[in-house]
Design an enzyme around this catalytic site. Structure first.
Site, mmCIF file in Angstrom:
data_model
loop_
_atom_site.group_PDB
_atom_site.id
_atom_site.type_symbol
_atom_site.label_atom_id
_atom_site.label_comp_id
_atom_site.label_asym_id
_atom_site.label_seq_id
_atom_site.Cartn_x
_atom_site.Cartn_y
_atom_site.Cartn_z
ATOM 1 N N ARG A 315 19.068 20.512 21.220
ATOM 2 C CA ARG A 315 18.850 21.200 19.947
ATOM 3 C C ARG A 315 19.572 22.548 20.027
ATOM 4 O O ARG A 315 19.100 23.480 20.668
ATOM 5 C CB ARG A 315 17.339 21.402 19.771
ATOM 6 N N HIS A 319 14.012 25.981 17.115
ATOM 7 C CA HIS A 319 13.162 24.886 16.616
ATOM 8 C C HIS A 319 13.181 24.850 15.082
ATOM 9 O O HIS A 319 13.393 23.817 14.463
ATOM 10 C CB HIS A 319 11.739 25.084 17.139
ATOM 11 N N TYR A 328 12.811 31.516 25.396
ATOM 12 C CA TYR A 328 12.474 30.489 26.399
ATOM 13 C C TYR A 328 13.683 29.749 26.960
ATOM 14 O O TYR A 328 13.530 28.846 27.765
ATOM 15 C CB TYR A 328 11.452 29.491 25.829
HETATM 16 C C1 LIG Z 1 0.058 16.106 16.025
HETATM 17 C C2 LIG Z 1 0.833 17.388 16.101
HETATM 18 N N1 LIG Z 1 0.601 18.250 17.103
HETATM 19 C C3 LIG Z 1 1.291 19.417 17.183
HETATM 20 C C4 LIG Z 1 2.222 19.724 16.228
HETATM 21 C C5 LIG Z 1 2.975 21.053 16.304
HETATM 22 N N2 LIG Z 1 4.401 20.804 16.626
HETATM 23 C C6 LIG Z 1 5.335 20.789 15.667
HETATM 24 S S1 LIG Z 1 6.841 20.459 16.262
HETATM 25 C C7 LIG Z 1 6.262 20.361 17.845
HETATM 26 C C8 LIG Z 1 7.211 20.076 18.980
HETATM 27 C C9 LIG Z 1 7.758 18.690 18.912
HETATM 28 O O1 LIG Z 1 8.766 18.532 19.861
HETATM 29 P P1 LIG Z 1 9.607 17.221 19.990
HETATM 30 O O2 LIG Z 1 8.738 16.021 19.819
HETATM 31 O O3 LIG Z 1 10.380 17.303 21.236
HETATM 32 O O4 LIG Z 1 10.574 17.223 18.716
HETATM 33 P P2 LIG Z 1 11.687 18.295 18.276
HETATM 34 O O5 LIG Z 1 10.996 19.317 17.412
HETATM 35 O O6 LIG Z 1 12.295 18.869 19.496
HETATM 36 O O7 LIG Z 1 12.643 17.497 17.469
HETATM 37 C C10 LIG Z 1 4.893 20.601 17.889
HETATM 38 C C11 LIG Z 1 4.086 20.599 19.108
HETATM 39 C C12 LIG Z 1 2.422 18.806 15.183
HETATM 40 N N3 LIG Z 1 3.320 19.005 14.219
HETATM 41 N N4 LIG Z 1 1.733 17.638 15.139
#
Ligand SMILES: Cc1ncc(C[n+]2csc(CCOP(=O)(O)OP(=O)(O)O)c2C)c(N)n1
Length: 418
Positions: A315, A319, A328
């Site tokens: 990425r 985020h 980080y």
């Molecule tokens: C069930 C749930 N728990 C926590 C979150 C908060 N949250 C939003 S994005 C994220 C990180 C997700 O990371 P990843 O699966 O690696 O996907 P990326 O954003 O890197 O595409 C979190 C923990 C959420 N949206 N849904």
């Protein structure tokens, strides 16, 4: 079938049982024995001349066809492993995918600009992951379904959803922005991995109806730690549903790096635990992604059960616009990944092969600019919004709390107008 043969089939020891070819299982197939999931995996393995374990385990090397310099390299110079050899996609498929790749990059840039201009509330950019985004739907037929996350707007657009409709969710003014049934694309899901369960449920329903429907369900590396991830993969494997799970491993879940997320050798290795095949592919190599997806979609459509593809990518941006990635990770790390850029790599590869001329490149870029201009225009138009819509589609019969909140909102709006 003799009792002896039936017994061997039930225990998955009959090499002649099962078929990878075209069988769409009905609800009574487990009782019949011959179409048990283990046998389907066996049949798929046999078609590659390898053991079920070698079929289910990802290749020892990342699947890569075109290296960062734009030259064909085939798994970093290694001989492909038996059963994990992928042919080059056809030239016209490569060029069609390249068009979507360039448009996807341009729209990522446009969306981030719209956020900076205040025209969009938030944008989880897939800048750097566009090859994954394009490949996810490249081999889907019109009747198939895509189940994306919040980061997959470019995948949604690549499937045919107009950019403005894919983006209105991030303006915060309408539920999904597009009709999922019209495009056969689930909503861009924010609660992590709910979309995997939706995809599995849809595949199960389609199977019960005897429909030919393949589902590609997307999630990130962090999402693989969710309980719903386990439930979706286990259910899909046990019911041998035609689902391709696609994990874009961009190495961070907001600020949490992959090594804090899992101790598994790779995310693709998780597949074998469920009894499905996993493969790990260079997520910045569109050529390899197309090849891996072609095989996965074909196999699952033919009845070999679900598969998992892990794409190793990065990425490049934060985020979302609400995140500061410098807290980080280092600039050097992001800079390194910029040198592995999927768009530059594909352009070099296609140009070196003489498939992409200067004129064609100009045409592809102009189409991308046009898409960005239309998106800009759509997002800049002032919207007539009714805040009461917030309550409109929650329950058939609204709860007393929602009725009360709706009345409170009406009162506030009336006083604002007075
Ligand atoms: C069930 C749930 N728990 C926590 C979150 C908060 N949250 C939003 S994005 C994220 C990180 C997700 O990371 P990843 O699966 O690696 O996907 P990326 O954003 O890197 O595409 C979190 C923990 C959420 N949206 N849904």
């Amino acid at each position: 079938m003799s009792d002896d043969v039936r017994d061997r089939v039930r225990h998955g020891t009959d090499e002649t049982a099962g078929s990878a070819g075209g069988a769409v299982g009905g609800p009574d197939e487990t009782a019949a024995g011959a179409e048990q999931p283990t046998n389907r995996v066996r049949a798929a393995a046999r078609s590659f001349g390898i053991t079920p374990e070698d079929y289910m385990l990802p290749a020892r090397h990342l699947i890569r066809i075109v290296g960062p310099d734009g030259r064909v390299c085939r798994s970093a110079g290694e001989d492909p492993e038996p059963g994990h050899d992928y042919p080059l996609p056809a030239d016209e498929d490569l060029l069609a995918a390249y068009r979507r790749l360039v448009t996807g990059r341009r729209l990522n840039e446009q969306n981030s600009a719209l956020v900076r201009q205040g025209r969009m509330a938030v944008y989880p950019s897939s800048y750097g992951q566009e090859a994954c985004q394009v490949a996810a739907s490249a081999h889907l037929e019109p009747q198939d379904w895509l189940f994306p996350t919040y980061r997959d707007a470019v995948a949604v657009i690549s499937r045919g959803v107009p950019p403005e409709e894919a983006m209105t969710l991030f303006r915060g003014d309408w539920h999904s922005g597009y009709d999922p049934r019209e495009y056969r694309v689930g909503i861009e899901s924010t609660p992590l991995t709910t979309q995997l369960l939706h995809g599995v449920g849809l595949a199960h329903a389609a199977r019960l109806r005897g429909e030919d429907t393949v589902v590609v369900a997307l999630c990130g590396d962090g999402a693989t730690s969710e309980g719903d991830f386990h439930e979706a993969l286990n259910f899909a494997a046990v019911f041998h549903l035609p689902v391709v799970f696609f994990v874009q491993n961009n190495q961070y879940a907001i600020s949490v790096p992959l090594e804090r997320q899992t101790a598994a050798p790779s995310l693709a290795h998780k597949a074998v635990g469920y009894g499905m095949a996993g493969e790990r592919v260079d997520g910045n190599d569109l050529v390899a992604l197309l090849a891996v997806f072609e095989r996965a979609v074909r196999l699952t459509r033919e009845g070999s059960g679900p598969l998992l593809i892990e794409a190793l990518t990065y990425r490049i941006e934060a985020h979302t616009n609400a995140d500061d990635a410098t807290r980080y990770r280092t600039d050097e790390e992001a800079e390194h990944w910029r040198t592995l850029d999927p768009v530059t790599r594909m352009r070099t590869y296609l140009s070196d092969r003489g498939l992409l001329t200067d004129d064609l490149q100009a045409e592809v870029q102009a189409a991308a600019e046009q898409a960005a201009a239309e998106l800009r225009e759509g997002m800049n138009a002032e919207q007539e919004l009714d805040p009461q819509e917030l309550f409109a589609h929650v329950f058939t019969v609204p709860t007393p709390q929602l009725v009360e909140q709706s009345a409170q909102l009406a009162d506030e709006l009336a006083r604002e107008e007075a």
